[in-house]
Write a protein that holds these residues in place. Structure first.
Motif, PDB file in Angstrom:
ATOM      1  N   LEU A   9      34.436  56.106  36.666  1.00 52.43           N
ATOM      2  CA  LEU A   9      34.119  54.980  35.782  1.00 52.43           C
ATOM      3  C   LEU A   9      34.798  53.700  36.256  1.00 52.43           C
ATOM      4  CD1 LEU A   9      34.452  56.786  32.343  1.00 52.43           C
ATOM      5  CD2 LEU A   9      32.338  55.975  33.403  1.00 52.43           C
ATOM      6  N   VAL A  10      36.037  53.820  36.701  1.00 51.36           N
ATOM      7  CA  VAL A  10      36.755  52.653  37.238  1.00 51.36           C
ATOM      8  C   VAL A  10      36.026  52.114  38.467  1.00 51.36           C
ATOM      9  CG1 VAL A  10      38.892  51.921  38.395  1.00 51.36           C
ATOM     10  CG2 VAL A  10      39.007  53.246  36.262  1.00 51.36           C
ATOM     11  N   LEU A  11      35.612  53.006  39.358  1.00 49.13           N
ATOM     12  CA  LEU A  11      34.881  52.569  40.556  1.00 49.13           C
ATOM     13  C   LEU A  11      33.559  51.901  40.182  1.00 49.13           C
ATOM     14  CD1 LEU A  11      35.475  55.538  43.034  1.00 49.13           C
ATOM     15  CD2 LEU A  11      36.525  53.260  43.057  1.00 49.13           C
ATOM     16  N   ILE A  12      32.842  52.463  39.209  1.00 51.54           N
ATOM     17  CA  ILE A  12      31.588  51.847  38.756  1.00 51.54           C
ATOM     18  C   ILE A  12      31.868  50.453  38.211  1.00 51.54           C
ATOM     19  CG2 ILE A  12      29.737  51.945  37.042  1.00 51.54           C
ATOM     20  CD1 ILE A  12      29.881  55.038  37.289  1.00 51.54           C
ATOM     21  N   GLY A  13      32.900  50.337  37.382  1.00 54.03           N
ATOM     22  CA  GLY A  13      33.236  49.036  36.803  1.00 54.03           C
ATOM     23  C   GLY A  13      33.606  48.009  37.848  1.00 54.03           C
ATOM     24  N   ILE A  14      34.418  48.417  38.810  1.00 54.76           N
ATOM     25  CA  ILE A  14      34.821  47.475  39.859  1.00 54.76           C
ATOM     26  C   ILE A  14      33.625  47.094  40.723  1.00 54.76           C
ATOM     27  CG2 ILE A  14      36.168  47.259  41.989  1.00 54.76           C
ATOM     28  CD1 ILE A  14      38.416  48.777  40.527  1.00 54.76           C
ATOM     29  N   PHE A  15      32.819  48.089  41.125  1.00 51.82           N
ATOM     30  CA  PHE A  15      31.653  47.782  41.955  1.00 51.82           C
ATOM     31  C   PHE A  15      30.672  46.877  41.207  1.00 51.82           C
ATOM     32  CE2 PHE A  15      27.403  48.656  43.667  1.00 51.82           C
ATOM     33  CZ  PHE A  15      27.611  48.243  44.977  1.00 51.82           C
ATOM     34  N   ALA A  16      30.424  47.180  39.933  1.00 49.21           N
ATOM     35  CA  ALA A  16      29.504  46.350  39.147  1.00 49.21           C
ATOM     36  C   ALA A  16      30.070  44.948  38.964  1.00 49.21           C
ATOM     37  CB  ALA A  16      29.232  47.000  37.790  1.00 49.21           C
ATOM     38  N   GLY A  17      31.377  44.862  38.767  1.00 48.82           N
ATOM     39  CA  GLY A  17      32.000  43.544  38.639  1.00 48.82           C
ATOM     40  C   GLY A  17      31.914  42.746  39.924  1.00 48.82           C
ATOM     41  N   VAL A  18      32.180  43.412  41.044  1.00 46.51           N
ATOM     42  CA  VAL A  18      32.065  42.737  42.342  1.00 46.51           C
ATOM     43  C   VAL A  18      30.621  42.285  42.568  1.00 46.51           C
ATOM     44  CG1 VAL A  18      32.178  43.083  44.851  1.00 46.51           C
ATOM     45  CG2 VAL A  18      34.052  43.853  43.405  1.00 46.51           C
ATOM     46  N   ALA A  19      29.666  43.178  42.289  1.00 47.53           N
ATOM     47  CA  ALA A  19      28.249  42.822  42.464  1.00 47.53           C
ATOM     48  C   ALA A  19      27.870  41.666  41.552  1.00 47.53           C
ATOM     49  CB  ALA A  19      27.366  44.033  42.182  1.00 47.53           C
ATOM     50  N   SER A  20      28.377  41.674  40.338  1.00 45.70           N
ATOM     51  CA  SER A  20      28.082  40.592  39.396  1.00 45.70           C
ATOM     52  C   SER A  20      28.668  39.269  39.886  1.00 45.70           C
ATOM     53  CB  SER A  20      28.650  40.939  38.015  1.00 45.70           C
ATOM     54  OG  SER A  20      28.404  39.892  37.108  1.00 45.70           O
ATOM     55  N   GLY A  21      29.914  39.308  40.290  1.00 45.06           N
ATOM     56  CA  GLY A  21      30.529  38.089  40.794  1.00 45.06           C
ATOM     57  C   GLY A  21      29.955  37.646  42.117  1.00 45.06           C
ATOM     58  N   PHE A  22      29.518  38.620  42.914  1.00 49.80           N
ATOM     59  CA  PHE A  22      29.018  38.340  44.260  1.00 49.80           C
ATOM     60  C   PHE A  22      27.601  37.796  44.251  1.00 49.80           C
ATOM     61  CE2 PHE A  22      27.403  39.859  48.445  1.00 49.80           C
ATOM     62  CZ  PHE A  22      28.302  39.186  49.254  1.00 49.80           C
ATOM     63  N   VAL A  85      35.501  43.338  34.659  1.00 46.82           N
ATOM     64  CA  VAL A  85      36.130  42.011  34.686  1.00 46.82           C
ATOM     65  C   VAL A  85      36.905  41.818  35.987  1.00 46.82           C
ATOM     66  CG1 VAL A  85      37.872  40.547  33.580  1.00 46.82           C
ATOM     67  CG2 VAL A  85      36.245  41.827  32.181  1.00 46.82           C
ATOM     68  N   ILE A  86      37.662  42.827  36.377  1.00 47.25           N
ATOM     69  CA  ILE A  86      38.453  42.758  37.617  1.00 47.25           C
ATOM     70  C   ILE A  86      37.528  42.631  38.828  1.00 47.25           C
ATOM     71  CG2 ILE A  86      40.050  44.042  39.108  1.00 47.25           C
ATOM     72  CD1 ILE A  86      41.070  45.363  36.424  1.00 47.25           C
ATOM     73  N   GLY A  87      36.505  43.477  38.869  1.00 43.10           N
ATOM     74  CA  GLY A  87      35.557  43.419  39.976  1.00 43.10           C
ATOM     75  C   GLY A  87      34.815  42.091  40.038  1.00 43.10           C
ATOM     76  N   GLY A  88      34.473  41.551  38.882  1.00 37.25           N
ATOM     77  CA  GLY A  88      33.774  40.259  38.836  1.00 37.25           C
ATOM     78  C   GLY A  88      34.591  39.141  39.467  1.00 37.25           C
ATOM     79  N   TYR A  89      35.871  39.169  39.228  1.00 37.50           N
ATOM     80  CA  TYR A  89      36.755  38.166  39.807  1.00 37.50           C
ATOM     81  C   TYR A  89      36.723  38.230  41.334  1.00 37.50           C
ATOM     82  CZ  TYR A  89      41.007  35.786  41.230  1.00 37.50           C
ATOM     83  OH  TYR A  89      41.894  34.964  41.863  1.00 37.50           O
ATOM     84  N   PHE A  90      36.932  39.443  41.878  1.00 35.24           N
ATOM     85  CA  PHE A  90      36.976  39.588  43.330  1.00 35.24           C
ATOM     86  C   PHE A  90      35.601  39.403  43.977  1.00 35.24           C
ATOM     87  CE2 PHE A  90      40.913  41.799  42.128  1.00 35.24           C
ATOM     88  CZ  PHE A  90      41.801  41.057  42.901  1.00 35.24           C
ATOM     89  N   GLY A  91      34.544  39.846  43.298  1.00 35.79           N
ATOM     90  CA  GLY A  91      33.194  39.665  43.838  1.00 35.79           C
ATOM     91  C   GLY A  91      32.820  38.200  43.953  1.00 35.79           C
TER      92      GLY A  91
END
Length: 130
Positions: A9-22, A85-91
């Motif tokens: 779930l953490v990986l999904i959240g980070i990947f989705a956040g990165v994809a969203s931000g990216f 949220v975390i992934g979105g920032y980095f993405g």
């Protein structure tokens, strides 16, 4: 929820956040397929869980409908929401460092891969009708 599921779930959240931000995507194209194909949720439970985690900015009424149909996994939604949220920032940081044409290409490839996977899995509907 076991530790492995939590980690996924953490990986999904980070990947989705990165994809969203990216490239500006997330829920429908990343989270829903990941919940269905990686964690084995039903399509409706994945959709309901995805909507719940994006509840404040998107659709409280849609999430209520899925909740009434018992198609929401609260624990999954909360873990993904925090890591999204975390992934979105980095993405977004990564996306802004790259050429816009490259980002557009990556977005298109990702959409194509997900579309092919969903189309192939959807053929079962037509095979069962025959």
């Amino acid at each position: 929820m076991d530790l492995t599921t939590f980690f996924v779930l953490v990986l999904i959240g980070i990947f989705a956040g990165v994809a969203s931000g990216f490239v500006g995507i997330g829920g429908g194209i990343v989270i829903v397929p990941a919940l269905v194909y990686v964690l084995g949720l039903s399509q409706y439970e994945a959709q309901g869980t995805s909507i719940l985690l994006m509840l404040p900015p998107i659709g409280i009424l849609a999430a209520m409908n899925y909740y009434k149909a018992d198609a929401v996994n609260w624990k999954y939604a909360l873990v993904i929401a925090v890591t999204f949220v975390i992934g979105g920032y980095f993405g977004s940081k990564l996306s802004l460092k790259l050429d816009a044409s490259l980002v557009k290409f990556i977005f298109g490839v990702l959409m194509l891969l997900v579309a092919v996977k969903m189309i192939v899995s959807g053929f079962a509907f037509f095979q069962n009708k025959g």
